[in-house]
Design a protein around this motif. Structure first.
Motif, mmCIF file in Angstrom:
data_model
loop_
_atom_site.group_PDB
_atom_site.id
_atom_site.type_symbol
_atom_site.label_atom_id
_atom_site.label_comp_id
_atom_site.label_asym_id
_atom_site.label_seq_id
_atom_site.Cartn_x
_atom_site.Cartn_y
_atom_site.Cartn_z
ATOM 1 N N GLU A 203 0.776 -1.318 0.112
ATOM 2 C CA GLU A 203 0.225 -0.020 0.084
ATOM 3 C C GLU A 203 0.768 1.155 0.064
ATOM 4 O O GLU A 203 0.571 2.116 -0.726
ATOM 5 C CB GLU A 203 -0.824 0.080 1.259
ATOM 6 N N ALA A 204 1.911 1.209 0.799
ATOM 7 C CA ALA A 204 3.074 2.289 0.985
ATOM 8 C C ALA A 204 3.414 2.570 -0.644
ATOM 9 O O ALA A 204 3.797 3.692 -0.984
ATOM 10 C CB ALA A 204 3.857 2.024 1.964
ATOM 11 N N LEU A 205 3.915 1.454 -1.166
ATOM 12 C CA LEU A 205 4.554 1.360 -2.574
ATOM 13 C C LEU A 205 3.609 2.193 -3.561
ATOM 14 O O LEU A 205 3.917 3.043 -4.304
ATOM 15 C CB LEU A 205 5.155 0.133 -2.840
ATOM 16 N N SER A 206 2.465 1.789 -3.524
ATOM 17 C CA SER A 206 1.371 2.277 -4.335
ATOM 18 C C SER A 206 1.155 3.579 -4.265
ATOM 19 O O SER A 206 0.958 4.561 -5.039
ATOM 20 C CB SER A 206 0.160 1.413 -4.163
ATOM 21 N N LYS A 207 1.019 4.109 -2.848
ATOM 22 C CA LYS A 207 1.024 5.527 -2.694
ATOM 23 C C LYS A 207 2.163 6.183 -3.068
ATOM 24 O O LYS A 207 1.943 7.287 -3.712
ATOM 25 C CB LYS A 207 0.818 5.835 -0.999
ATOM 26 N N ALA A 208 3.466 5.734 -2.938
ATOM 27 C CA ALA A 208 4.548 6.470 -3.382
ATOM 28 C C ALA A 208 4.692 6.552 -4.738
ATOM 29 O O ALA A 208 4.901 7.539 -5.546
ATOM 30 C CB ALA A 208 5.843 5.694 -2.869
ATOM 31 N N ALA A 209 4.213 5.441 -5.582
ATOM 32 C CA ALA A 209 4.063 5.712 -6.934
ATOM 33 C C ALA A 209 3.204 6.659 -7.501
ATOM 34 O O ALA A 209 3.381 7.371 -8.564
ATOM 35 C CB ALA A 209 3.446 4.170 -7.492
ATOM 36 N N GLU A 210 1.907 6.927 -6.921
ATOM 37 C CA GLU A 210 1.219 7.993 -7.074
ATOM 38 C C GLU A 210 1.763 9.541 -7.181
ATOM 39 O O GLU A 210 1.601 10.077 -7.894
ATOM 40 C CB GLU A 210 -0.249 7.786 -6.040
ATOM 41 N N ASP A 211 2.599 9.419 -5.922
ATOM 42 C CA ASP A 211 3.158 10.533 -5.763
ATOM 43 C C ASP A 211 4.085 10.957 -6.865
ATOM 44 O O ASP A 211 4.196 12.215 -7.360
ATOM 45 C CB ASP A 211 3.895 10.675 -4.440
ATOM 46 N N PHE A 212 4.841 9.886 -7.409
ATOM 47 C CA PHE A 212 5.790 10.255 -8.428
ATOM 48 C C PHE A 212 5.155 10.508 -9.606
ATOM 49 O O PHE A 212 5.472 11.345 -10.589
ATOM 50 C CB PHE A 212 6.630 8.763 -8.724
ATOM 51 N N PHE A 213 3.967 9.722 -9.973
ATOM 52 C CA PHE A 213 3.068 10.122 -11.171
ATOM 53 C C PHE A 213 2.452 11.647 -11.135
ATOM 54 O O PHE A 213 2.905 12.201 -12.221
ATOM 55 C CB PHE A 213 1.907 9.095 -11.245
ATOM 56 N N VAL A 214 2.219 12.146 -10.027
ATOM 57 C CA VAL A 214 1.847 13.404 -9.891
ATOM 58 C C VAL A 214 2.556 14.408 -10.264
ATOM 59 O O VAL A 214 2.597 15.193 -10.964
ATOM 60 C CB VAL A 214 1.060 13.596 -8.633
ATOM 61 N N GLU A 215 4.073 14.107 -9.703
ATOM 62 C CA GLU A 215 5.034 14.915 -9.864
ATOM 63 C C GLU A 215 5.492 14.975 -11.419
ATOM 64 O O GLU A 215 5.719 16.023 -11.879
ATOM 65 C CB GLU A 215 6.329 14.382 -8.918
ATOM 66 N N ALA A 216 5.607 13.775 -12.186
ATOM 67 C CA ALA A 216 5.768 13.933 -13.416
ATOM 68 C C ALA A 216 4.809 14.412 -14.169
ATOM 69 O O ALA A 216 5.284 15.265 -15.062
ATOM 70 C CB ALA A 216 5.917 12.446 -14.068
ATOM 71 N N ALA A 217 3.560 14.442 -13.809
ATOM 72 C CA ALA A 217 2.526 15.144 -14.425
ATOM 73 C C ALA A 217 2.827 16.569 -14.413
ATOM 74 O O ALA A 217 2.576 17.406 -15.412
ATOM 75 C CB ALA A 217 1.035 14.568 -14.042
ATOM 76 N N GLN A 218 2.864 17.121 -13.172
ATOM 77 C CA GLN A 218 3.079 18.502 -12.921
ATOM 78 C C GLN A 218 4.160 19.043 -13.661
ATOM 79 O O GLN A 218 4.286 20.235 -13.929
ATOM 80 C CB GLN A 218 3.029 18.859 -11.270
ATOM 81 N N ASP A 219 5.205 18.205 -13.753
ATOM 82 C CA ASP A 219 6.555 18.501 -14.513
ATOM 83 C C ASP A 219 6.081 18.646 -16.089
ATOM 84 O O ASP A 219 7.143 18.805 -16.788
ATOM 85 C CB ASP A 219 7.598 17.643 -14.083
ATOM 86 N N GLY A 220 5.039 18.160 -16.557
ATOM 87 C CA GLY A 220 4.665 18.299 -17.961
ATOM 88 C C GLY A 220 4.923 16.807 -18.746
ATOM 89 O O GLY A 220 4.807 17.137 -20.084
ATOM 90 N N TYR A 221 5.143 15.698 -18.006
ATOM 91 C CA TYR A 221 5.221 14.409 -18.877
ATOM 92 C C TYR A 221 4.020 13.845 -19.386
ATOM 93 O O TYR A 221 3.118 13.467 -18.428
ATOM 94 C CB TYR A 221 5.901 13.468 -17.946
ATOM 95 N N VAL A 222 3.495 14.170 -20.329
ATOM 96 C CA VAL A 222 2.217 13.939 -21.075
ATOM 97 C C VAL A 222 1.742 12.396 -20.639
ATOM 98 O O VAL A 222 0.438 12.201 -20.467
ATOM 99 C CB VAL A 222 2.177 14.139 -22.341
ATOM 100 N N PHE A 223 2.746 11.372 -20.461
ATOM 101 C CA PHE A 223 2.147 10.115 -20.447
ATOM 102 C C PHE A 223 1.913 9.864 -18.976
ATOM 103 O O PHE A 223 0.647 8.966 -18.847
ATOM 104 C CB PHE A 223 3.249 9.242 -20.870
#
Length: 367
Positions: A203-223
């Motif tokens: 569960e903690a890894l899944s939450k961390a993954a979400e944080d990385f996805f959001v960071e990548a999205a906010q940084d403009g990574y379209v995928f």
């Protein structure tokens, strides 16, 4: 300790590339591409990575494009592989690290690499070894540069590990060490890293993954944006169905509304960078109010805005790929008055559809 290191010498190579090629020929000139090949042959790691990109994206014809690109990325990363043993010289362009990690994760599994030619080095690796090295390569990139693609790669790896018992057991320590490395001296948003929970559970890894996805999205990574939008679509359908089935309190729409706003925001981040899938999907939402996921749909007519729909269908055509055909199709379907007095425009758009996606062309013929 991470095997993949960067001694910083790439900065000299980057300076040479910038002054000799980029500032002289620009980005897309044929002369620039030829000079990149020559500079790569002379050992410039930045040019070697770019040479790999030209082949990977099929801008240069090669029989085994993905295999050749992978070999160039290894060279650009200062990596050699002999008898299954990986070595890294440190003379590396860090962007090549995450390119290799992307190959390790996706080879014969997804994206453009799902059906690619055989790459012996990867073929001989087990899943745990592939994912371990891919994670370390992503971390190695982020220790030197804040690359949104590498942020997304780390997020995808965390997500996959959270869903696989074998990977969870094998990579637990590696992941903790990698995240600690980034906290101590990486280029990723430190606030995001410090908010990551103890990585002792799936569960903690899944939450961390979400944080990385959001960071990548906010940084403009379209995928990353598209992946997060798809997740929000799943959530919207779930909440919508709960309401229809009486499982949610009437009038309590706050969670559903928040998810719709997130869905729009993630698609907008990608669409405003002219990513055609996101732009077309956002155009359809504004045109019909529909959110689609796994064969189900929910309709929110309050969000219909035909002017925005037209804007995003048009954005879907700015950087043409096969998804852009749907942008042209939807312009013709929903805004036929554009073409009533401009047959040349209709023929032009039909020609684009035919070239970009013949399947969409067959549908467009019935309009």
């Amino acid at each position: 300790m991470n095997l993949f290191t960067c001694d910083g010498s790439y900065k000299d190579d980057l300076k040479v590339y910038t002054e000799t090629i980029l500032e002289v020929y620009g980005v897309s000139a044929k002369s620039s591409e030829r000079e990149i090949i020559c500079m790569s042959n002379d050992g410039n790691v930045v040019a070697t990575k770019l040479y790999g990109d030209l082949i990977y994206h099929k801008k240069l014809m090669r029989k085994n494009a993905y295999r050749d690109a992978f070999e160039l990325y290894l060279k650009a990363a200062g990596i050699t592989v002999e008898d299954g043993k990986w070595n890294c010289s440190g003379k590396a362009y860090p962007q090549a690290f995450w390119n290799i990690g992307y190959f390790l994760m996706n080879y014969r599994r997804g994206a453009f690499l799902k059906d690619c030619e055989q790459i012996d080095i990867i073929e001989e690796m087990g899943l745990v070894d592939r994912m371990t090295k891919a994670f370390k390569l992503g971390v190695a990139t982020l220790k030197v540069e804040n690359i949104s693609g590498a942020i997304n790669l780390v997020g995808r790896l965390l997500k996959e590990v959270s869903e696989n018992d074998e990977l969870f057991e094998a990579l637990g320590t590696v992941i903790k060490e990698g995240i600690s490395e980034l906290i101590e001296g990486g280029k990723v948003n430190p606030e995001m890293l410090l908010n990551i929970p103890m990585l002792d559970s799936k569960e903690a890894l899944s939450k961390a993954a979400e944080d990385f996805f959001v960071e990548a999205a906010q940084d403009g990574y379209v995928f990353a944006c598209n992946s997060l939008a798809a997740k929000e679509a799943d959530r919207i359908i779930e909440l919508y169905q709960d309401q229809l089935n009486g499982m949610a309190f009437l009038g309590d729409d706050s969670e559903l509304n928040d998810s719709i706003i997130n869905y729009i925001c993630y698609l907008k981040l990608a669409a405003d960078k002219y990513e055609s899938y996101a732009a077309n999907r956002l155009g359809l939402f504004y045109m019909t109010g529909e959110v689609l996921s796994s064969g189900s749909k929910a309709v929110f007519k309050d969000y219909i805005d035909t002017a925005l729909a037209k804007e995003y269908f048009t954005k879907a055509t700015v950087y043409p790929d096969e998804n852009s055909a749907w942008g042209y199709f939807n312009l013709m379907k929903y805004f036929p008055k554009m073409y009533e007095k401009d047959i040349d425009l209709m023929n032009e758009h039909m020609d684009y559809i035919k070239e970009l996606n013949p399947e969409v062309y067959s549908i467009a013929m019935d309009l």
